[in-house]
Design an enzyme around this catalytic site. Sequence first.
Site, PDB file in Angstrom:
ATOM      1  N   GLU A 285       0.885  -1.175   0.000  1.00 31.87           N
ATOM      2  CA  GLU A 285       0.000   0.000   0.000  1.00 31.87           C
ATOM      3  C   GLU A 285       0.913   1.212   0.000  1.00 31.87           C
ATOM      4  OE1 GLU A 285      -1.610   3.121   0.592  1.00 31.87           O
ATOM      5  OE2 GLU A 285      -1.904   2.576   2.702  1.00 31.87           O
ATOM      6  N   CYS A 319      -2.391   8.347   4.016  1.00 25.48           N
ATOM      7  CA  CYS A 319      -2.378   8.102   2.572  1.00 25.48           C
ATOM      8  C   CYS A 319      -3.752   8.370   1.964  1.00 25.48           C
ATOM      9  CB  CYS A 319      -1.909   6.696   2.264  1.00 25.48           C
ATOM     10  SG  CYS A 319      -2.729   5.426   3.220  1.00 25.48           S
TER      11      CYS A 319
END
Length: 513
Positions: A285, A319
């Site tokens: 990720e 994020c």
Amino acid sequence: MIPYRHEPTYDFSKEENKAAIQAALDKVQAELGKHYDLIIGGERITTEEKIVSINPAKKDEVIGTVSKANKELAEKAMQTALEAFESWRKWDPRDRADILFKAAAIVRRRKHEFSAWMVLEAGKPWAEADGDTSEAIDFMEYYARQMLRLSRPQEMLAEAGEHNEMFYQPMGVGVIIPPWNFPLAIMCGMTVSAVVTGNTVLLKPASNTPVVAAKFVEVLEEAGLPAGVVNYIPGSGAEVGDYLVDHPKTRFVSFTGSREVGTRIYERAAKVQKGQIWLKRVVAEMGGKDTIVVDQDADLDLAAQSIVYSAFGYAGQKCSACSRVVAHQDVYDDVLKKTVELAKTLTVGEPKDGNYMGPVIDKAAFDKIAEYIEIGKQEGELVLGGKVDDSKGFFIEPTIFAGLKPTDRLMQEEIFGPVVAFCKAKDFDEALAIANNTEYALTGSLISNNREHIARARRDFQVGNLYINRGCTGSIVGYQPFGGFKMSGTDAKAGGPDYLLNFMEAKTYTEKL
């Protein structure tokens, strides 16, 4: 099987909750400055070289020191994990799950204490830290329940006189490289997902937040996890990280962090080393450039609230944080004004004092974000914030730029700080095109009451997690499985029903009767 329930968070406007977090902060501050050893096969190992963890809101305050692994100790951890795997893989999945249930209960009892560690080591405001701890509990309970589900024989077809099964088995030793921004939740989720499926792991925590990880490994020990299943080896990414990613005995790598590091891991893991007899899996990720789109039919107060929460929660160090707003030209000025006015009410300061926004994580992040603010001044109009101060801690004001073009650097590059850029669109087609014009595809949000626009976004907004009429941060385990595609990663969907399959391999068994 008992149904999964999301762990609730605390309301810190209530005096009893304020008092509880303050008491936890007092307890943790009394423990600052301690040393934490490596843990390999249950053995505590002290090294000469140390990682020093500091409070990003108060640079002269040491949270703790942590022994630092080298290649030799990484190899020792690998051999230990390989040996432990041979027995751990044979454990009944229910017994492995029970350890996660117990660990979740321990963290729940010490919830404010773990949150307090994150307030001080990661600079998290109270509510953000509490949400982080809740998510860690969620991951443990959810993955334990998912393991119980996946451990049952899968339904297969069979001819007469034939018995067929398909089942999942663990893979081997995995390398876990978590981020600093969710130092308990993501670190915990990455670790326990690999462990409950029967693998053993080498945990290399983020160098900014190694103490939180050390405290969590202690919880796993208390919960009864056998020695060698999780080996705690903080160290340099260039030395220990590369060595373990390249190692021929590494079966998988689970990584959350920057695109630069993630793509490098992906490339290195793809190379088959001498003595390697499998293809390594990588679960990655790697960040985002997340957009909130506001069309002409939107609730503009809701839009402003969603933008401010998503852009400035934890100083934009998620994020999933909103770093771009694309608003229809008819509502652009009003949305911008409402967002600026709301952002002006946010308090910035030491998170231990209950401020809404604390520092950014370290000097490197501070310098990078400050540089982007200067770039923003050249590309657009600074309408709020922009001031930076690293005299005591790494503080940056909530910052808003207006008048950006879709291809400007502030609209394209991940900043990972409290900076949001506003861009105008002439219609929904253009708004959607701008939203999709980055190399990332992690989260996004549409604020709209137009059902056609909502349907089009569902189909054409290129993100792994799409939200309608709410902010683009705050996914909940089991509710909104999290992960994106394009350069945001492998879309592994943490907290989802198929996440554990990343750490297992399927085996088919057929017997003629």
